[in-house]
Design a protein around this motif. Sequence first.
Motif, PDB file in Angstrom:
ATOM      1  N   GLY A 165      69.439   1.106  49.524  1.00  0.00           N
ATOM      2  CA  GLY A 165      68.674   1.228  50.760  1.00  0.00           C
ATOM      3  C   GLY A 165      68.487   2.650  51.253  1.00  0.00           C
ATOM      4  O   GLY A 165      68.004   2.859  52.362  1.00  0.00           O
ATOM      5  N   SER A 166      68.851   3.623  50.432  1.00  0.00           N
ATOM      6  CA  SER A 166      68.728   4.988  50.939  1.00  0.00           C
ATOM      7  C   SER A 166      67.262   5.373  51.165  1.00  0.00           C
ATOM      8  O   SER A 166      66.968   6.248  51.972  1.00  0.00           O
ATOM      9  N   GLN A 167      66.359   4.672  50.465  1.00  0.00           N
ATOM     10  CA  GLN A 167      64.941   5.030  50.615  1.00  0.00           C
ATOM     11  C   GLN A 167      64.362   4.649  51.971  1.00  0.00           C
ATOM     12  O   GLN A 167      63.264   5.070  52.305  1.00  0.00           O
ATOM     13  N   TYR A 168      65.083   3.831  52.731  1.00  0.00           N
ATOM     14  CA  TYR A 168      64.565   3.493  54.062  1.00  0.00           C
ATOM     15  C   TYR A 168      64.440   4.733  54.931  1.00  0.00           C
ATOM     16  O   TYR A 168      63.708   4.747  55.899  1.00  0.00           O
ATOM     17  N   TRP A 169      65.188   5.748  54.562  1.00  0.00           N
ATOM     18  CA  TRP A 169      65.138   6.978  55.349  1.00  0.00           C
ATOM     19  C   TRP A 169      64.143   7.981  54.770  1.00  0.00           C
ATOM     20  O   TRP A 169      64.107   9.131  55.162  1.00  0.00           O
ATOM     21  N   SER A 170      63.346   7.536  53.811  1.00  0.00           N
ATOM     22  CA  SER A 170      62.351   8.424  53.214  1.00  0.00           C
ATOM     23  C   SER A 170      61.373   8.924  54.277  1.00  0.00           C
ATOM     24  O   SER A 170      61.016   8.214  55.216  1.00  0.00           O
ATOM     25  N   LYS A 171      60.948  10.161  54.084  1.00  0.00           N
ATOM     26  CA  LYS A 171      59.975  10.733  55.020  1.00  0.00           C
ATOM     27  C   LYS A 171      58.603  10.111  54.835  1.00  0.00           C
ATOM     28  O   LYS A 171      57.735  10.208  55.708  1.00  0.00           O
ATOM     29  N   ASN A 172      58.415   9.536  53.671  1.00  0.00           N
ATOM     30  CA  ASN A 172      57.130   8.921  53.394  1.00  0.00           C
ATOM     31  C   ASN A 172      57.157   7.498  53.922  1.00  0.00           C
ATOM     32  O   ASN A 172      57.869   6.634  53.381  1.00  0.00           O
ATOM     33  N   TRP A 173      56.382   7.251  54.965  1.00  0.00           N
ATOM     34  CA  TRP A 173      56.464   5.950  55.616  1.00  0.00           C
ATOM     35  C   TRP A 173      56.160   4.831  54.633  1.00  0.00           C
ATOM     36  O   TRP A 173      56.873   3.822  54.578  1.00  0.00           O
ATOM     37  N   ALA A 174      55.108   5.008  53.855  1.00  0.00           N
ATOM     38  CA  ALA A 174      54.679   3.930  52.971  1.00  0.00           C
ATOM     39  C   ALA A 174      55.754   3.618  51.945  1.00  0.00           C
ATOM     40  O   ALA A 174      55.981   2.464  51.594  1.00  0.00           O
ATOM     41  N   LYS A 175      56.415   4.646  51.477  1.00  0.00           N
ATOM     42  CA  LYS A 175      57.464   4.420  50.498  1.00  0.00           C
ATOM     43  C   LYS A 175      58.637   3.686  51.146  1.00  0.00           C
ATOM     44  O   LYS A 175      59.141   2.702  50.616  1.00  0.00           O
ATOM     45  N   ALA A 176      59.032   4.165  52.315  1.00  0.00           N
ATOM     46  CA  ALA A 176      60.146   3.516  53.008  1.00  0.00           C
ATOM     47  C   ALA A 176      59.813   2.062  53.294  1.00  0.00           C
ATOM     48  O   ALA A 176      60.653   1.175  53.131  1.00  0.00           O
ATOM     49  N   ALA A 177      58.582   1.809  53.702  1.00  0.00           N
ATOM     50  CA  ALA A 177      58.199   0.442  54.057  1.00  0.00           C
ATOM     51  C   ALA A 177      58.174  -0.467  52.845  1.00  0.00           C
ATOM     52  O   ALA A 177      58.384  -1.674  52.957  1.00  0.00           O
ATOM     53  N   ALA A 178      57.912   0.113  51.671  1.00  0.00           N
ATOM     54  CA  ALA A 178      57.841  -0.713  50.470  1.00  0.00           C
ATOM     55  C   ALA A 178      59.175  -1.376  50.179  1.00  0.00           C
ATOM     56  O   ALA A 178      59.232  -2.396  49.507  1.00  0.00           O
ATOM     57  N   TYR A 179      60.262  -0.800  50.688  1.00  0.00           N
ATOM     58  CA  TYR A 179      61.584  -1.343  50.403  1.00  0.00           C
ATOM     59  C   TYR A 179      62.005  -2.417  51.396  1.00  0.00           C
ATOM     60  O   TYR A 179      63.074  -2.996  51.271  1.00  0.00           O
ATOM     61  N   VAL A 180      61.175  -2.650  52.403  1.00  0.00           N
ATOM     62  CA  VAL A 180      61.596  -3.577  53.453  1.00  0.00           C
ATOM     63  C   VAL A 180      61.628  -5.008  52.929  1.00  0.00           C
ATOM     64  O   VAL A 180      60.617  -5.549  52.492  1.00  0.00           O
ATOM     65  N   THR A 181      62.771  -5.584  52.944  1.00  0.00           N
ATOM     66  CA  THR A 181      62.945  -6.991  52.597  1.00  0.00           C
ATOM     67  C   THR A 181      64.169  -7.475  53.357  1.00  0.00           C
ATOM     68  O   THR A 181      64.935  -6.676  53.893  1.00  0.00           O
ATOM     69  N   SER A 182      64.339  -8.788  53.432  1.00  0.00           N
ATOM     70  CA  SER A 182      65.470  -9.315  54.192  1.00  0.00           C
ATOM     71  C   SER A 182      66.278 -10.266  53.349  1.00  0.00           C
ATOM     72  O   SER A 182      65.705 -11.127  52.712  1.00  0.00           O
ATOM     73  N   PRO A 183      67.587 -10.186  53.342  1.00  0.00           N
ATOM     74  CA  PRO A 183      68.391  -9.108  53.911  1.00  0.00           C
ATOM     75  C   PRO A 183      68.009  -7.767  53.296  1.00  0.00           C
ATOM     76  O   PRO A 183      67.501  -7.747  52.178  1.00  0.00           O
ATOM     77  N   PRO A 184      68.222  -6.665  53.997  1.00  0.00           N
ATOM     78  CA  PRO A 184      67.761  -5.378  53.474  1.00  0.00           C
ATOM     79  C   PRO A 184      68.618  -4.904  52.313  1.00  0.00           C
ATOM     80  O   PRO A 184      69.729  -5.387  52.122  1.00  0.00           O
ATOM     81  N   LEU A 185      68.079  -3.982  51.559  1.00  0.00           N
ATOM     82  CA  LEU A 185      68.870  -3.331  50.522  1.00  0.00           C
ATOM     83  C   LEU A 185      69.994  -2.571  51.205  1.00  0.00           C
ATOM     84  O   LEU A 185      69.811  -1.970  52.255  1.00  0.00           O
ATOM     85  N   SER A 186      71.145  -2.602  50.596  1.00  0.00           N
ATOM     86  CA  SER A 186      72.286  -1.951  51.224  1.00  0.00           C
ATOM     87  C   SER A 186      72.203  -0.442  51.013  1.00  0.00           C
ATOM     88  O   SER A 186      71.919   0.023  49.925  1.00  0.00           O
ATOM     89  N   PRO A 187      72.436   0.320  52.070  1.00  0.00           N
ATOM     90  CA  PRO A 187      72.387   1.783  51.924  1.00  0.00           C
ATOM     91  C   PRO A 187      73.525   2.314  51.037  1.00  0.00           C
ATOM     92  O   PRO A 187      73.508   3.478  50.662  1.00  0.00           O
ATOM     93  N   ASP A 188      74.479   1.464  50.716  1.00  0.00           N
ATOM     94  CA  ASP A 188      75.581   1.885  49.868  1.00  0.00           C
ATOM     95  C   ASP A 188      75.102   1.989  48.415  1.00  0.00           C
ATOM     96  O   ASP A 188      74.747   0.979  47.808  1.00  0.00           O
ATOM     97  N   PRO A 189      75.072   3.192  47.835  1.00  0.00           N
ATOM     98  CA  PRO A 189      74.494   3.339  46.491  1.00  0.00           C
ATOM     99  C   PRO A 189      75.319   2.691  45.384  1.00  0.00           C
ATOM    100  O   PRO A 189      74.854   2.570  44.262  1.00  0.00           O
ATOM    101  N   THR A 190      76.540   2.264  45.686  1.00  0.00           N
ATOM    102  CA  THR A 190      77.335   1.619  44.642  1.00  0.00           C
ATOM    103  C   THR A 190      77.088   0.115  44.583  1.00  0.00           C
ATOM    104  O   THR A 190      77.673  -0.578  43.758  1.00  0.00           O
ATOM    105  N   THR A 191      76.227  -0.369  45.481  1.00  0.00           N
ATOM    106  CA  THR A 191      76.002  -1.813  45.527  1.00  0.00           C
ATOM    107  C   THR A 191      75.481  -2.390  44.210  1.00  0.00           C
ATOM    108  O   THR A 191      76.028  -3.376  43.714  1.00  0.00           O
ATOM    109  N   PRO A 192      74.409  -1.814  43.616  1.00  0.00           N
ATOM    110  CA  PRO A 192      73.882  -2.429  42.390  1.00  0.00           C
ATOM    111  C   PRO A 192      74.954  -2.582  41.320  1.00  0.00           C
ATOM    112  O   PRO A 192      75.061  -3.634  40.687  1.00  0.00           O
TER     113      PRO A 192
END
Lengths: 674, 569
Positions: A391-418
Motif C-alpha cells: 500500500g505504499s503507492q497510496y502516498w504517490s504524488k501521482n493521483w491517478a496512480k495512487a487511485a489505481a491501488y484503491v480496493t477494499s480492504p486496502p493493500l497494507s502499507p507494510d511492505p512485508t505483507t506479500p
Amino acid sequence: MSDCRREWNREDELPVYLAGPISTGPNQRKSFGMFSSVEGAFESKTIDFDNYAVGRQGSRTPRSGSRERLFDTRKPVGQTPTEAREETLTDSPRDGDDANTGVEVRTSSRDESPDGKNEKLLIKGGRVVNEDQSLYADVYIEDGIIKQVGENLVVPGGVKVIEADGRMVIPGGIDVNTCLMKPFLGIKPVDDFLQGTKAALAGGTTMIIDHVTPQPGDSLMEVFEHWQEAADKKACCDYSLHVDIPEWNETVKHELELLVEEKGINSFQVYMAYKDLYQMSDSQLYKAFSFLKHLGAVVLVHAENGDLIAQEQRKILGMGITGPEGHPLSRPEELEAEAAFRAITLSNRVNCPVYITKVMSKSAADTITQARRKGSLVFGEPISASLAADGSQYWSKNWAKAAAYVTSPPLSPDPTTPDHLHTLLACGDLQVVGSAHCAYSTSQKAIGKDDFTLIPEGTNGVEERMSIVWDKSVAMGKMDENQFVAVTSTNAAKIFNLYPRKGRIAVGSDADIVIWDPDSVKTISARLQQSASEYNIFEGLECCGGPALVLSQGRVVYEDGNLQAHPGTGRFIPRKPFPDFAYQRVKFRNQGKQGVTRGMYDGPVHDVACTPKYITPSPSARTSPTSNQPPPIRNLHQSNFSLSGAQADDNVPRRSGHRIVAPPGGRSNITSLG
Amino acid sequence: MSYQGKKNIPKITSDRLLIKGGRIVNDDQSFHADIYMEDGLIKQIGDNLIVPGGVKVIEAQGKMVIPGGIDIHTHFQMPYRGTTTVDDFAQGSKAALAGGTTMVVDHVIPDPGNSLLEAYDQWRQWADEKACCDYSLHVDITHWSDSVQQELECLIKEKGVNSFQVYMAYKDYYQMTNSELYEVFTFLAERGGIAQVHAENGEIIAEEQARMLQMGITGPEGHVLSRPEELEAEAVFRAITIASQTNCPLYVTRVMSKSAADIISQARKKGNVVFGEPITASLGTDGTHYWSKNWAKAASFVTSPPLSPDPTTPDYLNTLLSSGDLSVTGSAHCTFSVAQKAIGKDDFTQIPEGVNGVEERMALIWDKAVTSGKMDENMFVAVTSTNAAKILNLYPRKGRIAVGSDADLVIWDTDSIRTITAKTHNSAAEYNIFEGMELRGAPLVVICQGKIVLEDGNLHATSGVGRFIPCSAFPDFAYKRVKARKQLAVLKAVPRGMYDGPVSEYSMSRGGTPSASARTSPTKQPVRNLHQSGFSLAGPPAPDDIPIRPAGRRIVVPPGGRSNITSLS
C-alpha cells in the motif's frame, strides 16, 4: 441441437449413465484413476456436464445457443456436434473409427477452425502436474474432455499433436473472485466479461467465478439472470457466479433457495463493511449463516468493520485528507482482522464453513491461521494485489496512480505483507488465490478526485494471478509445483464443488489445460495487458513463469502470445450445494446439546415486582439495528427501582439464615431450604 | 462526603498505631521496617522510629505487611428488577475487610434513559451511609446521547469518576453498536477517562439463547451454552480494535476464559494499551458446575461472561496474571439469594447474574498463584492493589506503603489455612461458589483508615466510615503512552497537483458525503453511500459493441511518478 438437449433433460429419457445423481459421476471417474486408457473407460467418462445444468431447463436460452451460432458457420459434417458426441458416447474407443471420418475431414482446417469443439488433441511429452503428484504422461483430449492420460496412448488418427517438451501440464487456473460487472454509482468496470475473460485466458486462467452484485432492494434472481445473460454472450472461458447478498429479509431467503436449487449457485457473499448499504449486523449475519448452512452453501465474507470505517472516514475527511491515502488511513488492517475474527466466531457458532474473500493484511491472515489451528472451518483467499503489491503507492504524488491501488480492504502499507501471505499460502493456511479483478479506468476513478470515499474500488489482477504466485512462491522456493496447482486451481474447485470436473487433469475432467513455462520471463506492463484499464498496479514487475499454451474446453486459445478467444464460448458451470471439502466436517459436528435433567426446583422464588412479560428473544424479530423501538428482548438487570422510593430491604436483617450445605456430589433437589 | 471531610470524624484522628517488626511488601520491593500511623495516614517508615507515647503497638513478628487490597469491581446493593443484591454496602464492605480488602470500587448502573448523575448521587448516598471501608465508583454508560456526554463531562471534572463501563452485550438493553463505542471511546480518550468494557457479543448471544430455549434447554447449563467463550474473545478483540483506533486506554472487565485472556496478551504484545481484569470466580473455579443436578447450586455460578467449562482455565489465568499480561483482579461480587436466582428457574435467561468473591479474592490469589510458585509477593501486591490504584489514579495514596499514604494495611499470614464455606463467610448469600476450597494465606490484621478492623479473627467494622475517594482523569499508568502516541500519530495529506484529467459521468443519486454532525444512532440515514448506484435492471443494457478499450489511453509512469497527469493520452 437445443431440442435434443431439452429432451435429454427429461428424466425418463436420460441415458442410464446420466440418470443418477451427479455425485455418482465424480466417484465413478475417480475409480478409474489416471491411466485408464482402457476399454470401458469412455462409457462413463464422457459425461456431458451441461446436461446436468441445474436450472437450465427453464426459459432461458442456454449457452449452447451461442455455441450454436458458431457451429452453424461450419457444416462440413452432416452431424450436429451433439450427435457426434452421442456417437462417441455409445461407441467404444476401438471401433470408433467410423466416427473418425468426421474428424479427418476436419483435420485440414483444424488450425484455423475457430470452434475446434470436436477437435482431438494429444499433448505429448509433458509432465502432468496435479495437486497431489506430478508424472510424465500424455494427455488425449476429445470433445473438450480429457479422454486418456498415460503413456503410449492409443489414439485415433488425425489428431493434432502438441509437443510439450517436458514442460509442465497443469489444470487451468480458476479465478474465484472477479467483479467484471460490479456497478459503482451506475458505472461499470472497463473490463466486462469479454475483456476480463480474455485477460484470464492470457494468464492461464480457464475459469472465473464472478460476483453478482445486486443492490439492496433488487431481486437477486433478476440480477443473477442479467449477469448470466451478459456472460453467456461475452465470456470466452467457462464461468460460474457467486451471488452477493446485499440485505437480509424473507424475499432474499426465498430467492436464495431458488438460486441454490434451480440455478446451481452454492456460494454467497455477505458484507461486514459498507455501512448503511450492504453491511449486515451480527444478528443478521448469524441468521444468514444459519440459513446458508441449511442450504449447503459456502458463505463468503467481505471482512471489514464497516461501523468503524465510517467513523474513521469522517475523521480523516475532517482532517482535510481527501486523496487516496485517506483510503488506507481510514481502513487500517486491524479492522480487517477484527471482522475476520468476528466472522470466524459466527461461523463457529453456527457450525458452517466460512470463506474470507480478499485477505489483504498480515493480521487478517494470522487470524485465519490461528482459527484453523483451533479447528475452525475457514478458508482464506489472498488476491493478486495483496500477493504482489503493497500500500505504499497510496502516498504517490501521482493521483491517478495512487487511485489505481484503491480496493477494499486496502493493500497494507507494510511492505512485508506479500511475502508473509505467500508463506501462509505455501503452508496451506490460506487456500485459494483470487484476483478480485475489478478494473476501472482513470477517469472512472476520478469520480473520487476530491473525496477518497467516492473512488471506485478495484484493482486488476486476473491476468497476472498465476504468474505472480509462480514467481513469488514457487520460484522463491516457498512452494512446490503441486501446491501451486492446488492454490491456483484445485482448492477452488473443491471448495466450490467443481472438482474433479475442474481443477484436475484426469480422465473425464474438462480439457482446461495449461502448458506452463517456468522459465519465461515477462515484465508486466499496462501496454501489454489484455485488460482495458490504463494502469496496471504491477507495472514493471518482472515475473518468472507464464503460460506457454492454454486450452479451454479442449481448444487452443492461447499459444506463444497469440490469443484466439471467442466470445460466447464460455459455459455457465452450475454447482451443487454441500461441497464435501467444506461440508463433510460440518456434518460430523452437528451434534445436539442436551439439557440437564433435574428435579423440579421447589424452593422459594423471589417475587418479581411488576413483571412485564419478558419475551425471550424471538427468532423472527427483525434485527435492523434501529434502536428507536425499545422492546426489551432480554431484560436482564432491568429494575423498577426508583430513586425516590424506599428500598424494600432497607431494614431487612442482613441474613435470612438460609444456608445450604451441599453434600459432596451435590443434592438432586433442594426441597429443604430452611 | 469528600476526602477533606475526614478530619471531622474524631474516631480516626485519635488513632496512633505502630507496627513493629514487619516486612513491608510493596509492588517493587520488600524490606523490614516499622510503620507509624497517625490520623489515618502513614507518618513514618523505618527502623527505631521515634514515636510519641500512648501508641498502640502491633508486633508483626516478621510477617508480611502489605497495602490493603483494592477490589476494583463490585456490585453492592445493586438493584435488579425490584430486588436488590443481598450484600449491601455494609455487608459487602465487611466481607471485603474480612478478606484483607480495604477499598472497593463499585459500579453505578443507571437504567438506560436515566440520568447518570442521579444514579451516581444515589449510589453515593447508599455507600456513604453504609460503607465500612473507602470506596470509589465506576459509572456504567448504558445509553449514548448528548446529555450523557454532558453528564460524563461533569462526572470526570467534578465528581471524581474516571472510569466508565460500556456494554457489548445485553442486546436491546445496555448494548452499544460499534459506532457508539467508537464515539464513547473517542470522548473518553479526549477527557482522560478509562473505557471499561463488558466484552461479549450480545447479538450472537441473543440468537444462541433463542436456539437453546428452542432446544428445550432451560436450566443454568443453557447460560454457558449460549455464551461460549469465543463470543467473549470476539468482543474483546473488537473492543481492542476500537480502542486502538481511537487511541483510548481500554480495560476489559471480567476476563473469564483462556481465549479472551490470550487476545489481551497478544494485543499487549503488539503495544495496545489494554488492561485485563480476571475475577475471583474465574481465578478459582470453573464452569463445570453449571451441569450440577442441584439447580440452586448451578444457578449460583451464573454470571456473565460465564465461567469457562474448561477446568484448566483458572490455572491459565493465574499464569497470565503472574506474567503481567493481566493487570488487576476484581471480584465482580454481586450476590443474589437462591430465592432471587429462582426467578429464572424455568428460563436461564432470567437468572440474575452474579457470584460472590470479594472476601475470598486475596486469599485465593495467594493460594493459587503465590504458593504454587507462579508469582512472588511483590507481584501479589501489584495485582491485588497497586495496579488498581495506578489505573484509578489513586497511587500512591492507595496501593503503596509509603510515608503520606493512607493507612490501609494488611498483615498477611502466609501459612494459615482456611476452608471456605457459606457457614462462616461474611456475605449474606446462602451459597459460596468456592465452597469447600482450602486456601492457604489469610489476613491476620487489617488496618483501614489507621484503625484496626480485623484482629484475632474478630471483625470490628463500622458502617458509614467509608469515604468516597475521588479519582482524577488522565492516570499516568494508562495515559502516558496514549499522550505520546497522540503526538506521533498526526496524519498528513499528500500534497498533489490537482487532478485535471477526464472524469467519468456518474449518477448523482448518491447520498451526501459523511457529514460530521450526523448522529450515529444506526438509523437508516445514509451516512456513507459508497457504491450506491443508479443502475437499474429495467434500464437499457449497455450496448455490446462499445469499443473495448477506451480510446487507447495508457499512462506511462516515469520512475518516481509524475506529479500530475495533465497529459493523459
